[in-house]
Design an enzyme around this catalytic site. Sequence first.
Site, PDB file in Angstrom:
ATOM      1  N   ARG A  16       0.853  -1.202   0.000  1.00  0.00           N
ATOM      2  CA  ARG A  16       0.000   0.000   0.000  1.00  0.00           C
ATOM      3  C   ARG A  16       0.889   1.252   0.000  1.00  0.00           C
ATOM      4  O   ARG A  16       1.088   1.867  -1.026  1.00  0.00           O
ATOM      5  CB  ARG A  16      -0.959  -0.030   1.207  1.00  0.00           C
ATOM      6  CG  ARG A  16      -2.145   0.924   1.057  1.00  0.00           C
ATOM      7  CD  ARG A  16      -1.826   2.375   1.398  1.00  0.00           C
ATOM      8  NE  ARG A  16      -1.467   2.547   2.801  1.00  0.00           N
ATOM      9  CZ  ARG A  16      -0.933   3.675   3.294  1.00  0.00           C
ATOM     10  NH1 ARG A  16      -0.702   4.719   2.509  1.00  0.00           N
ATOM     11  NH2 ARG A  16      -0.599   3.766   4.569  1.00  0.00           N
ATOM     12  N   GLU A 146      -4.415  10.528  10.175  1.00  0.00           N
ATOM     13  CA  GLU A 146      -3.453  11.098   9.228  1.00  0.00           C
ATOM     14  C   GLU A 146      -2.945  12.471   9.694  1.00  0.00           C
ATOM     15  O   GLU A 146      -3.707  13.278  10.227  1.00  0.00           O
ATOM     16  CB  GLU A 146      -4.119  11.242   7.847  1.00  0.00           C
ATOM     17  CG  GLU A 146      -3.110  11.538   6.761  1.00  0.00           C
ATOM     18  CD  GLU A 146      -3.762  11.979   5.459  1.00  0.00           C
ATOM     19  OE1 GLU A 146      -4.990  12.149   5.425  1.00  0.00           O
ATOM     20  OE2 GLU A 146      -3.019  12.171   4.489  1.00  0.00           O
TER      21      GLU A 146
HETATM   22  C1  LIG Z   1      -2.316   7.542   4.105  1.00  0.00           C
HETATM   23  C2  LIG Z   1      -1.754   7.567   5.468  1.00  0.00           C
HETATM   24  C3  LIG Z   1      -2.230   6.466   6.296  1.00  0.00           C
HETATM   25  C4  LIG Z   1      -0.267   7.528   5.443  1.00  0.00           C
HETATM   26  O1  LIG Z   1       0.346   6.723   4.808  1.00  0.00           O
HETATM   27  C5  LIG Z   1       0.433   8.496   6.273  1.00  0.00           C
HETATM   28  O2  LIG Z   1      -0.228   9.314   6.906  1.00  0.00           O
HETATM   29  O3  LIG Z   1       1.662   8.459   6.273  1.00  0.00           O
END
Ligand SMILES: CC(C)C(=O)C(=O)O
Length: 515
Positions: A16, A146
């Site tokens: 991801r 986030e």
């Molecule tokens: C999209 C989010 C979960 C992310 O990867 C971050 O905040 O680093």
Amino acid sequence: MPTNSRHIQLMDTTLRDGEQTQGVAFTPMEKVSIAKALLQFLRVDRIEVASARVSEGEKEAVSLINQWAGQEGFAERVEVLGFVDHTRSVDWIKSTGGKVINLLAKGSEKHCREQLGKTLEQHSADVLQTIGYAHEQGLKINVYLEDWSNGYKDSRDYVYGLMERLQPAPISHFMLPDTLGVMAPEEVYASFNDMCQRYPTLQFDFHPHNDYGLATANVMAAVRAGVSAVHCTVNCLGERAGNASIAEVAVVLRDKMAMQLSVDESHLVRISEMVENFSGKRVAANAPIVGADVFTQTAGIHADGDQKGGLYKTKLGPERFSRIRSYALGKMSGKASLKKNLEQLELDLSEEDQKKVLARIVSIGDSKQTITTDDLPFIIADVLESKSYQHIKLLACSINSGLDLPSTVSIRVDVKGEKHQTTGAGSGGFDAFIDAIGKVLQHYNYILPTLADYEIRIPKGGHTSALTECVITWDCGNELRKTRGVHVNQVFAGILATIKLINIQLHEMANSLQA
Ligand SMILES: CC(C)C(=O)C(=O)O
């Protein structure tokens, strides 16, 4: 084991966040192979495999991973990032057979206000609505906050307010990201210490980013503060400068903090190579644990120390990662470096011959050329004028290439005293040569291995008439071998590197017949 030793979960997000590395996109089958390797062989605790609603290809990949994970009893260990969109991400995840949503909520007041145009009350109501639906649908729920690192620094009341509202909901892990990779270890420790004390019954994950090169150090600080799960990626892939390298995190948590992990370190390098191939992102040769050169001693004094009772040994030995120590050959080599390489090749040389060979190695190194272990027999043969590595000699070779035409080649070779002349064709000069030499070698029951890598280099500051060096990595089934050729014409450099490999292998075949 110290009393504060705990099991720390590793959540791998190569599929991801790792796929958010610039220029990286995995095919569904690549995703499935990486997911299997992570859960079955590396034995990480959890994997995050995609963002919901991204594409049809992503849906196919997640469905295939879930299907396999279900059969293996890993279903709850596969997670998908989902959005605060009431039913849509949940439905998408359900349609792939998924069991876990990692819901992306806003962890800073600024993001909430500027990006969503919402107040804390409005946003938490939306988040709770999506959580309610996910729960009804039987999904396990984790929540990302986030931009939490900035939120905690600039709008702490917002963070606490959001936590108070979400705390009663059925959330398994609160995942706190350093979204922009701006934290230092002291800040990570202080903020997680506060969060863990304020909410002692909650499970916190740390999601680091490596913008300051502090991701691994920050993981240590988070674990020291009480965090029970950390996120990482293979080869430190991830948005911008990446996340934290799973190889670094695994060894640091084990060796420096005596934490318990489920990962099997002997698979770290194999998975790194798989991800390197599928992502097209090369791993730096000096990347800890997984880099090509990190178990190579270059200075002669180090090779000498290894010989005299392992003076340069550390816990981070190559065997732990199914790798071997090697000793570079070049201008800094000493007697011990040469000895170690001779041992590896099972070659025996007198002290006097070793001196001559070493002098040649140092002079080749001085001219900035690389020397691989597989070059050593040729240097020896050359210095000692032995013929044992001349099973095949290229007597003549001419190549014809045109812009829109296939290349053709005509060669004359001597194999074990027999002369052959033949031609070949291919999509380039080297390919045509491989075609021609293959025709000759079939008479000797020899099949050339496939290429694993082919690198052409010129000396720094070189000009168009400079010598070129070609280093070819061959996939010889159970091992990779490197051979090198040098010529002003880069195709001939590749051809000379090929002739070297053939000589090595014909020599080995002759020896095994004698034995
Ligand atoms: C999209 C989010 C979960 C992310 O990867 C971050 O905040 O680093």
